[in-house]
Design an enzyme around this catalytic site. Structure first.
Site, short mmCIF file in Angstrom:
data_model
loop_
_atom_site.label_atom_id
_atom_site.label_comp_id
_atom_site.label_asym_id
_atom_site.label_seq_id
_atom_site.Cartn_x
_atom_site.Cartn_y
_atom_site.Cartn_z
N GLU A 241 -1.31 -5.16 9.10
CA GLU A 241 -0.45 -4.48 10.07
C GLU A 241 -1.07 -4.53 11.46
O GLU A 241 -2.22 -4.10 11.63
CB GLU A 241 -0.26 -3.01 9.67
CG GLU A 241 0.44 -2.82 8.35
CD GLU A 241 0.65 -1.34 7.99
OE1 GLU A 241 0.38 -0.45 8.83
OE2 GLU A 241 1.08 -1.09 6.86
N GLU B 278 9.39 -3.85 10.49
CA GLU B 278 9.84 -2.59 9.88
C GLU B 278 10.40 -1.66 10.96
O GLU B 278 9.73 -1.43 11.99
CB GLU B 278 8.67 -1.91 9.14
CG GLU B 278 9.06 -0.56 8.54
CD GLU B 278 8.07 0.00 7.53
OE1 GLU B 278 7.08 -0.68 7.20
OE2 GLU B 278 8.31 1.14 7.08
N ASP C 6 -0.98 -6.10 0.11
CA ASP C 6 -1.36 -5.43 1.37
C ASP C 6 -2.86 -5.24 1.48
O ASP C 6 -3.52 -4.76 0.54
CB ASP C 6 -0.73 -4.03 1.42
CG ASP C 6 0.61 -4.01 2.14
OD1 ASP C 6 0.88 -4.95 2.92
OD2 ASP C 6 1.37 -3.06 1.91
N ASP D 119 0.85 -1.20 0.00
CA ASP D 119 0.00 0.00 0.00
C ASP D 119 0.88 1.25 0.00
O ASP D 119 0.37 2.38 -0.06
CB ASP D 119 -1.01 -0.01 1.15
CG ASP D 119 -0.37 -0.03 2.52
OD1 ASP D 119 0.87 -0.14 2.61
OD2 ASP D 119 -1.12 0.06 3.52
N SER D 120 2.21 1.05 -0.02
CA SER D 120 3.13 2.17 -0.27
C SER D 120 2.83 2.82 -1.61
O SER D 120 3.25 3.94 -1.87
CB SER D 120 4.59 1.69 -0.24
OG SER D 120 4.77 0.55 -1.05
O1 KIV Z 1 3.62 -1.02 1.63
C1 KIV Z 1 4.79 -1.40 1.59
O2 KIV Z 1 5.52 -1.24 0.61
C2 KIV Z 1 5.32 -2.07 2.79
C3 KIV Z 1 6.81 -2.19 2.90
C4 KIV Z 1 7.40 -0.89 3.30
C5 KIV Z 1 7.19 -3.28 3.83
O3 KIV Z 1 4.56 -2.46 3.64
#
Ligand code: KIV
Length: 264
Positions: free
Chosen positions: A114, A181, A84, A45-46
């Site tokens: 998370e 993380e 995610d 979700d980044s």
């Molecule tokens: O969303 C993402 O890319 C992540 C990484 C930073 C582990 O959760």
């Protein structure tokens, strides 16, 4: 590369062989990083920050995650795809079921969520129904407002103990992978040694079973200052393919992350 499964990753942990994880959000990069031999592609979700330009991951929706997961699945050449669950898409076990179903039907092989002990029932419910889960601990970007910023977690003995106990509880509840993380390197090592399931680290030192980076960060194209745990692989490579191959090689031979990329 033969198709990577959870069984492959678990055997790699047992054999002390490290594996590499990178984010991808589209078919083209999915093709490139899987063909290079990255064991796991994270549809993170980044993408809310990297692709959409938001200042957090909170605006990302389940529909957007499913859209990008589909694109990644089309380009994939055998990596395991982890997608995610975005903010507020798993606040009850039932909602987590529906959201996970959407990602699995879009082509994910597992989902990531998370949080700590409060997720144990959700993790069991998903795992019992055939949806493998990765539990993300430490700095959990979806709770940035509660954490008061993107800070290293688990530095005091109480929060370190809590993280170790959350990781064990989530493993026992059925999590197939734990991701840490921004966690002190020694704590990440302790958690990795204590667990049977593979542990992926980002800003968690060299002793986890695997490493993950946001691909745009390791290509040096994310605007602004890079976090301490990022290495720009384009500095020693003349193509994106070469940068990705170098990252995979350094994860496998243990030269990434170096001490300077970790936290005490
Ligand atoms: O969303 C993402 O890319 C992540 C990484 C930073 C582990 O959760």
């Amino acid at each position: 590369m033969s198709k990577i499964t959870l069984h492959t990753l678990s055997s790699m942990k047992k054999a002390s062989e490290k594996f590499a994880v990178l984010t991808a959000y589209d078919a083209c990069f999915s093709h490139l990083i899987s063909a290079a031999g990255t064991e796991v592609i994270l549809v993170g979700d980044s993408l809310g920050m990297v692709l959409q330009g938001n200042d957090s991951t909170l605006p990302v929706t389940i529909e957007e995650m499913a859209y990008h997961t589909q694109a990644v699945a089309r380009g994939n050449q055998g990596s395991l795809i982890m997608a995610d669950l975005p903010f507020m898409s798993y606040s009850t076990p039932e909602q987590a079921m529906d959201s996970s179903a959407a990602l699995m039907q879009a082509g994910a092989n597992m989902v990531k969520l998370e949080g700590g002990a409060w997720l144990a029932d959700t993790v069991s419910m998903l795992a019992e129904r055939g949806i493998p889960v990765c539990a993300h601990l430490g700095l959990t970007p979806q709770t940035v407002n509660k954490l008061g910023g993107y800070r290293v977690q688990g530095r005091d003995s109480e929060s370190a103990k809590q993280m170790l106990s959350d990781a064990a509880l989530l493993q026992d509840a059925g999590a197939s992978i734990i991701l840490l993380e921004c966690v002190p390197s020694l704590l990440a090592k302790e958690i990795t040694l204590a667990l049977d399931v593979p542990v992926i680290g980002i800003g968690a030192g060299a002793d986890t079973d695997a490493q993950v980076l946001v691909m745009h960060d390791m290509l040096g194209i994310t605007p602004g200052r890079s976090p301490k745990f990022v290495k720009n692989y384009m500095q020693n490579a003349d193509s994106i393919e070469a940068a990705i191959s170098l990252y995979i090689q350094e994860v496998k031979d243990g030269s990434f992350p170096a001490q300077e990329h970790g936290f005490e």
